[in-house]
Design a protein around this motif. Sequence first.
Motif, PDB file in Angstrom:
ATOM      1  N   ARG A  40      72.786  -1.280 -16.151  1.00 33.89           N
ATOM      2  CA  ARG A  40      73.709  -2.340 -15.755  1.00 33.89           C
ATOM      3  C   ARG A  40      73.971  -3.342 -16.887  1.00 33.89           C
ATOM      4  NH1 ARG A  40      73.968  -2.638 -10.155  1.00 33.89           N
ATOM      5  NH2 ARG A  40      72.382  -1.456  -9.024  1.00 33.89           N
ATOM      6  N   GLN A  61      73.829   2.548 -22.537  1.00 36.56           N
ATOM      7  CA  GLN A  61      74.628   3.774 -22.508  1.00 36.56           C
ATOM      8  C   GLN A  61      73.775   4.974 -22.101  1.00 36.56           C
ATOM      9  OE1 GLN A  61      77.786   5.390 -25.477  1.00 36.56           O
ATOM     10  NE2 GLN A  61      75.835   6.128 -26.287  1.00 36.56           N
ATOM     11  N   ASP A  98      81.853   6.554 -11.497  1.00 36.66           N
ATOM     12  CA  ASP A  98      83.198   6.910 -11.945  1.00 36.66           C
ATOM     13  C   ASP A  98      83.269   8.412 -12.220  1.00 36.66           C
ATOM     14  OD1 ASP A  98      85.237   7.365 -14.346  1.00 36.66           O
ATOM     15  OD2 ASP A  98      85.864   5.575 -13.258  1.00 36.66           O
ATOM     16  N   LEU A 158      72.790   4.737 -18.375  1.00 36.69           N
ATOM     17  CA  LEU A 158      73.976   5.001 -17.560  1.00 36.69           C
ATOM     18  C   LEU A 158      74.285   6.489 -17.571  1.00 36.69           C
ATOM     19  CD1 LEU A 158      76.435   4.005 -15.938  1.00 36.69           C
ATOM     20  CD2 LEU A 158      77.586   3.570 -18.127  1.00 36.69           C
ATOM     21  N   ALA A 175      78.052   1.010 -21.175  1.00 39.88           N
ATOM     22  CA  ALA A 175      79.277   1.802 -21.043  1.00 39.88           C
ATOM     23  C   ALA A 175      79.067   3.080 -21.826  1.00 39.88           C
ATOM     24  CB  ALA A 175      80.491   1.040 -21.572  1.00 39.88           C
ATOM     25  N   GLN A 190      80.272   1.485 -11.977  1.00 43.52           N
ATOM     26  CA  GLN A 190      80.788   2.369 -13.021  1.00 43.52           C
ATOM     27  C   GLN A 190      80.002   3.669 -13.116  1.00 43.52           C
ATOM     28  OE1 GLN A 190      80.626   1.411 -17.181  1.00 43.52           O
ATOM     29  NE2 GLN A 190      78.799   0.145 -16.993  1.00 43.52           N
ATOM     30  N   SER A 191      78.747   3.678 -12.647  1.00 46.48           N
ATOM     31  CA  SER A 191      77.969   4.919 -12.688  1.00 46.48           C
ATOM     32  C   SER A 191      78.565   5.983 -11.778  1.00 46.48           C
ATOM     33  CB  SER A 191      76.517   4.653 -12.295  1.00 46.48           C
ATOM     34  OG  SER A 191      76.402   4.334 -10.919  1.00 46.48           O
ATOM     35  N   THR A 197      84.655   9.707 -15.706  1.00 47.75           N
ATOM     36  CA  THR A 197      83.721   9.505 -16.815  1.00 47.75           C
ATOM     37  C   THR A 197      82.552  10.469 -16.724  1.00 47.75           C
ATOM     38  OG1 THR A 197      84.329   7.157 -16.865  1.00 47.75           O
ATOM     39  CG2 THR A 197      82.334   7.790 -18.044  1.00 47.75           C
ATOM     40  N   SER A 210      75.153   0.947 -10.343  1.00 50.49           N
ATOM     41  CA  SER A 210      76.356   0.173 -10.645  1.00 50.49           C
ATOM     42  C   SER A 210      77.617   0.934 -10.258  1.00 50.49           C
ATOM     43  CB  SER A 210      76.401  -0.154 -12.138  1.00 50.49           C
ATOM     44  OG  SER A 210      76.600   1.037 -12.891  1.00 50.49           O
TER      45      SER A 210
END
Length: 303
Positions: free
Chosen positions: A154, A178, A282, A181, A158, A279-280, A285, A277
């Motif tokens: 977190r 990074q 997505d 993640l 990215a 974004q994890s 990605t 999170s």
Amino acid sequence: MNKWSESDIPAQNDRIAVVTGANTGLGFETARALAAHGASVVLAVRDVEKGKQAAARIADVAPGARVSVQQLDLTSLESISTAAKELHATHPKIDLLINNAGVMHTPHQTTKDGFELQFGTNHLGHFALTGRLLDMMLPTPGSRVVTVSSNGHRIRAAIHFDDLQWERSYSRIEAYGQAKLANLMFTYELQRRLARNGETIAAAAHPGGANTDLMRNLPAPLRFLTPIVVPLITQSAAMGALPTLRAATDPGVLGGQYYGPEGLFQNQGHPRLVASSPQSHDLETQQRLWTVSEELTGVSFPV
């Protein structure tokens, strides 16, 4: 609600578990607990002598434990390939693969294959290892791949596809974010693929603030505060291993779940199901990271 602990681990007789980084810290406590509950545990470690010492310590506290040592250097794709071949030759199956080993906040370094050390070890090394061992797991009912992430996923995190190896600039904190993640994105994408291929599942866990050897690479200002702050925000390695153990052994675990401590900011406490999170999760990605990871490691999966 009951607080899940080591005593809740079901009998692991006839199960074979491979634990990376098992000679110390979280990996050692994970291996010890699995062996104490009847599993045949492979300590997959870089330093074989330290692995043998860890195996002896486990035998001391868990008489009759079945523990062996496998040389594995996650910073070398050649070593990963060799270790996988040797595990195929010496074991009929794998029930549990615990992707635990890792490095944190290291100065800028590269692996033997030229990958940034944190990304190369924590993510790419385990990606390659899992891909090379998965055929031993797919036919095995109830098998699981458990990958250890961190709250660091977190923090300034990215996936930097434009500079995955941090060749233009380097932040040890962002590079760790990074890598951690990536551990989660790998787990979620792996689970989607496994869901179409039988009973094997992928799950993830994090230890919260575990007081382990990883603390040695904290930035200097934080190291200065360590004697004061660490006792307030961390827990023992044995407690930190509980989320991994629950993800690996609790019969109620589902593929794609993430376990961590129950306490404030998920730093301390007994393990429970937690959220990662946004974004994890997505999907685009995750899939792009998977493709890039296959290209970088040369390893493709049988799913």
